[in-house]
Motif scaffolding. Structure first.
Motif, PDB file in Angstrom:
ATOM      1  N   PHE A 184     -10.562  -3.297   5.262  1.00 44.89           N
ATOM      2  CA  PHE A 184     -10.156  -2.280   6.228  1.00 44.89           C
ATOM      3  C   PHE A 184     -11.192  -2.244   7.343  1.00 44.89           C
ATOM      4  CE2 PHE A 184     -10.678   2.033   7.839  1.00 44.89           C
ATOM      5  CZ  PHE A 184      -9.382   2.347   8.234  1.00 44.89           C
ATOM      6  N   ASN A 185     -10.739  -2.420   8.576  1.00 49.53           N
ATOM      7  CA  ASN A 185     -11.629  -2.384   9.729  1.00 49.53           C
ATOM      8  C   ASN A 185     -11.285  -1.176  10.591  1.00 49.53           C
ATOM      9  OD1 ASN A 185     -12.051  -3.236  12.840  1.00 49.53           O
ATOM     10  ND2 ASN A 185     -13.666  -4.143  11.574  1.00 49.53           N
ATOM     11  N   GLY A 186     -12.279  -0.330  10.846  1.00 51.84           N
ATOM     12  CA  GLY A 186     -12.033   0.908  11.585  1.00 51.84           C
ATOM     13  C   GLY A 186     -11.551   0.681  12.995  1.00 51.84           C
ATOM     14  N   GLN A 187     -12.090  -0.324  13.691  1.00 48.64           N
ATOM     15  CA  GLN A 187     -11.671  -0.593  15.067  1.00 48.64           C
ATOM     16  C   GLN A 187     -10.232  -1.092  15.113  1.00 48.64           C
ATOM     17  OE1 GLN A 187     -14.506  -3.227  16.873  1.00 48.64           O
ATOM     18  NE2 GLN A 187     -16.141  -1.687  16.927  1.00 48.64           N
ATOM     19  N   ALA A 188      -9.869  -1.954  14.157  1.00 49.45           N
ATOM     20  CA  ALA A 188      -8.490  -2.449  14.125  1.00 49.45           C
ATOM     21  C   ALA A 188      -7.518  -1.317  13.822  1.00 49.45           C
ATOM     22  CB  ALA A 188      -8.363  -3.562  13.088  1.00 49.45           C
ATOM     23  N   TYR A 189      -7.918  -0.417  12.909  1.00 52.74           N
ATOM     24  CA  TYR A 189      -7.039   0.692  12.571  1.00 52.74           C
ATOM     25  C   TYR A 189      -6.900   1.671  13.728  1.00 52.74           C
ATOM     26  CZ  TYR A 189      -5.424   5.049  10.546  1.00 52.74           C
ATOM     27  OH  TYR A 189      -4.732   6.211  10.298  1.00 52.74           O
ATOM     28  N   ALA A 190      -7.953   1.821  14.526  1.00 45.91           N
ATOM     29  CA  ALA A 190      -7.932   2.779  15.634  1.00 45.91           C
ATOM     30  C   ALA A 190      -6.765   2.516  16.583  1.00 45.91           C
ATOM     31  CB  ALA A 190      -9.252   2.738  16.390  1.00 45.91           C
ATOM     32  N   GLU A 191      -6.370   1.238  16.709  1.00 47.33           N
ATOM     33  CA  GLU A 191      -5.263   0.889  17.594  1.00 47.33           C
ATOM     34  C   GLU A 191      -3.925   1.409  17.075  1.00 47.33           C
ATOM     35  OE1 GLU A 191      -5.383  -3.316  18.040  1.00 47.33           O
ATOM     36  OE2 GLU A 191      -7.380  -3.342  18.949  1.00 47.33           O
ATOM     37  N   LYS A 192      -3.851   1.669  15.774  1.00 48.64           N
ATOM     38  CA  LYS A 192      -2.586   2.110  15.175  1.00 48.64           C
ATOM     39  C   LYS A 192      -2.650   3.547  14.663  1.00 48.64           C
ATOM     40  CE  LYS A 192      -0.927  -2.466  13.846  1.00 48.64           C
ATOM     41  NZ  LYS A 192      -0.340  -3.292  12.780  1.00 48.64           N
ATOM     42  N   ARG A 193      -3.801   4.181  14.789  1.00 50.84           N
ATOM     43  CA  ARG A 193      -3.979   5.520  14.225  1.00 50.84           C
ATOM     44  C   ARG A 193      -2.943   6.503  14.768  1.00 50.84           C
ATOM     45  NH1 ARG A 193      -8.945   6.344  15.443  1.00 50.84           N
ATOM     46  NH2 ARG A 193      -9.924   5.959  13.409  1.00 50.84           N
ATOM     47  N   ALA A 194      -2.767   6.532  16.081  1.00 53.40           N
ATOM     48  CA  ALA A 194      -1.838   7.498  16.687  1.00 53.40           C
ATOM     49  C   ALA A 194      -0.406   7.237  16.226  1.00 53.40           C
ATOM     50  CB  ALA A 194      -1.936   7.426  18.205  1.00 53.40           C
ATOM     51  N   TYR A 195      -0.013   5.951  16.173  1.00 48.87           N
ATOM     52  CA  TYR A 195       1.350   5.621  15.745  1.00 48.87           C
ATOM     53  C   TYR A 195       1.583   6.052  14.302  1.00 48.87           C
ATOM     54  CZ  TYR A 195       5.358   2.885  14.223  1.00 48.87           C
ATOM     55  OH  TYR A 195       6.560   2.497  13.684  1.00 48.87           O
ATOM     56  N   ILE A 196       0.637   5.727  13.418  1.00 47.18           N
ATOM     57  CA  ILE A 196       0.805   6.052  12.003  1.00 47.18           C
ATOM     58  C   ILE A 196       0.856   7.563  11.809  1.00 47.18           C
ATOM     59  CG2 ILE A 196      -0.394   5.996   9.767  1.00 47.18           C
ATOM     60  CD1 ILE A 196      -1.192   3.124  10.422  1.00 47.18           C
ATOM     61  N   ARG A 197       0.004   8.285  12.505  1.00 43.64           N
ATOM     62  CA  ARG A 197       0.027   9.738  12.373  1.00 43.64           C
ATOM     63  C   ARG A 197       1.333  10.317  12.890  1.00 43.64           C
ATOM     64  NH1 ARG A 197      -6.134  11.729  14.028  1.00 43.64           N
ATOM     65  NH2 ARG A 197      -7.138  11.019  12.108  1.00 43.64           N
ATOM     66  N   SER A 198       1.881   9.713  13.946  1.00 45.04           N
ATOM     67  CA  SER A 198       3.154  10.206  14.466  1.00 45.04           C
ATOM     68  C   SER A 198       4.284   9.958  13.466  1.00 45.04           C
ATOM     69  CB  SER A 198       3.477   9.542  15.803  1.00 45.04           C
ATOM     70  OG  SER A 198       3.784   8.166  15.642  1.00 45.04           O
ATOM     71  N   ARG A 199       4.226   8.826  12.768  1.00 49.55           N
ATOM     72  CA  ARG A 199       5.253   8.537  11.765  1.00 49.55           C
ATOM     73  C   ARG A 199       5.149   9.472  10.568  1.00 49.55           C
ATOM     74  NH1 ARG A 199       7.962   3.804  11.612  1.00 49.55           N
ATOM     75  NH2 ARG A 199       9.290   5.071  10.248  1.00 49.55           N
ATOM     76  N   LEU A 200       3.943   9.985  10.340  1.00 46.12           N
ATOM     77  CA  LEU A 200       3.749  10.885   9.209  1.00 46.12           C
ATOM     78  C   LEU A 200       3.942  12.348   9.586  1.00 46.12           C
ATOM     79  CD1 LEU A 200       0.621   9.275   7.484  1.00 46.12           C
ATOM     80  CD2 LEU A 200       2.971   9.267   6.652  1.00 46.12           C
ATOM     81  N   SER A 201       4.181  12.615  10.875  1.00 46.20           N
ATOM     82  CA  SER A 201       4.397  14.004  11.279  1.00 46.20           C
ATOM     83  C   SER A 201       5.664  14.528  10.597  1.00 46.20           C
ATOM     84  CB  SER A 201       4.549  14.101  12.803  1.00 46.20           C
ATOM     85  OG  SER A 201       5.685  13.388  13.240  1.00 46.20           O
ATOM     86  N   GLY A 202       5.563  15.690  10.039  1.00 44.04           N
ATOM     87  CA  GLY A 202       6.701  16.249   9.312  1.00 44.04           C
ATOM     88  C   GLY A 202       6.673  15.932   7.836  1.00 44.04           C
ATOM     89  N   VAL A 203       5.858  14.957   7.431  1.00 45.32           N
ATOM     90  CA  VAL A 203       5.729  14.651   6.004  1.00 45.32           C
ATOM     91  C   VAL A 203       4.793  15.692   5.399  1.00 45.32           C
ATOM     92  CG1 VAL A 203       4.934  12.957   4.314  1.00 45.32           C
ATOM     93  CG2 VAL A 203       6.098  12.209   6.394  1.00 45.32           C
ATOM     94  N   GLY A 204       5.158  16.217   4.236  1.00 46.11           N
ATOM     95  CA  GLY A 204       4.351  17.271   3.625  1.00 46.11           C
ATOM     96  C   GLY A 204       2.911  16.854   3.433  1.00 46.11           C
ATOM     97  N   ARG A 205       2.017  17.823   3.564  1.00 49.67           N
ATOM     98  CA  ARG A 205       0.605  17.554   3.397  1.00 49.67           C
ATOM     99  C   ARG A 205       0.305  17.143   1.973  1.00 49.67           C
ATOM    100  NH1 ARG A 205      -3.390  22.021   5.475  1.00 49.67           N
ATOM    101  NH2 ARG A 205      -4.782  20.342   4.819  1.00 49.67           N
ATOM    102  N   ASP A 206      -0.602  16.163   1.810  1.00 51.39           N
ATOM    103  CA  ASP A 206      -1.032  15.752   0.482  1.00 51.39           C
ATOM    104  C   ASP A 206      -1.746  16.890  -0.218  1.00 51.39           C
ATOM    105  OD1 ASP A 206      -1.935  12.331   1.249  1.00 51.39           O
ATOM    106  OD2 ASP A 206      -0.098  13.156   0.453  1.00 51.39           O
ATOM    107  N   GLN A 207      -1.548  16.948  -1.523  1.00 47.93           N
ATOM    108  CA  GLN A 207      -2.342  17.832  -2.355  1.00 47.93           C
ATOM    109  C   GLN A 207      -3.502  17.009  -2.892  1.00 47.93           C
ATOM    110  OE1 GLN A 207      -1.775  21.168  -2.757  1.00 47.93           O
ATOM    111  NE2 GLN A 207      -0.215  20.832  -1.200  1.00 47.93           N
ATOM    112  N   LEU A 208      -4.667  17.149  -2.275  1.00 42.75           N
ATOM    113  CA  LEU A 208      -5.831  16.360  -2.649  1.00 42.75           C
ATOM    114  C   LEU A 208      -6.631  17.092  -3.705  1.00 42.75           C
ATOM    115  CD1 LEU A 208      -7.147  15.179   0.849  1.00 42.75           C
ATOM    116  CD2 LEU A 208      -5.489  14.069  -0.650  1.00 42.75           C
ATOM    117  N   ARG A 209      -7.101  16.334  -4.691  1.00 40.47           N
ATOM    118  CA  ARG A 209      -7.964  16.899  -5.731  1.00 40.47           C
ATOM    119  C   ARG A 209      -9.162  15.979  -5.902  1.00 40.47           C
ATOM    120  NH1 ARG A 209      -5.480  16.987 -10.926  1.00 40.47           N
ATOM    121  NH2 ARG A 209      -3.816  15.607 -10.273  1.00 40.47           N
TER     122      ARG A 209
END
Length: 209
Positions: A184-209
């Protein structure tokens, strides 16, 4: 997603563990895993596990995770707990990620696989699927690189009877591992971060433990 500071997180069907991974990297990785979980969910995980894992891998690669090597073991038949403890994942192909397999083994202990095996081999009276889940150990390699081992585990049980009145039972666990080692490369992911977050908009928040 806010920065994650915990060294281990349970989300969906994943147990994600981190070794020397920065909080911002952890948050990005959890977002990628959520993306893969959500869009692989178009395939029924219970009935089509192999197809689900394949689609999951494709989603990870789309999100910017570079596949280094596949983890795809022939199903292993286990007849006692000692064999389970010696189960090898055999991860190779990425220098500097030496602790990933150890992290994966410790994750298996956390999900109580050994405890379940102890009970099954002593007292188990029915066969079937035990679990389908993933352990995802992550280890920082450099400033922007993180090694991610996605290890999907499928465990099922079988019981066969023999002898007079079927009093003698043979119990077996069938364990299959699938997944891959990714960079996983942070710079490579940065190019897709906005798109991925937009696709996840409306998806229920994770229950993290």
């Amino acid at each position: 997603m806010t920065e994650v500071t915990s060294n281990a997180v349970i989300t969906s069907n994943n147990l994600v563990s981190f070794s020397n991974v920065l909080p911002r990297q952890r948050s990005d990785i959890l977002t990628v895993l959520k993306y893969a979980d959500h869009f692989a969910g178009q395939i029924d995980r219970q009935d089509r596990w192999a197809g689900w894992t394949l689609h999951y891998r494709k989603q990870l690669q789309f999100a910017g995770c570079e596949l280094i090597t596949r983890v795809d073991h022939t199903p292993t038949v286990i007849s006692n707990v000692r064999q389970l403890e010696r189960l090898s994942i055999g991860v190779k192909g990425l220098e500097g990620a030496s602790s990933l397999e150890d992290l994966a083994r410790r994750s298996f202990q956390v999900v109580r696989l050994k405890k379940y095996a102890d009970l099954f081999f002593q007292f188990g009276s029915s066969a079937g699927n035990f679990s389908r889940f993933q352990v995802v150990p992550c280890e920082r390699l450099g400033e922007d690189d993180v090694a991610i081992l996605v290890c999907a585990l499928q465990v099922s049980t079988e019981i066969s009877s023999a002898g007079l009145f079927n009093l003698d039972e043979d119990r077996e666990m069938i364990v299959r591992l699938e997944g891959g080692l990714y960079r996983f490369n942070g710079q490579a992911y940065a190019e897709k971060r906005a798109y991925i977050r937009s696709r996840l908009s409306g998806v229920g928040r994770d229950q993290l433990r």
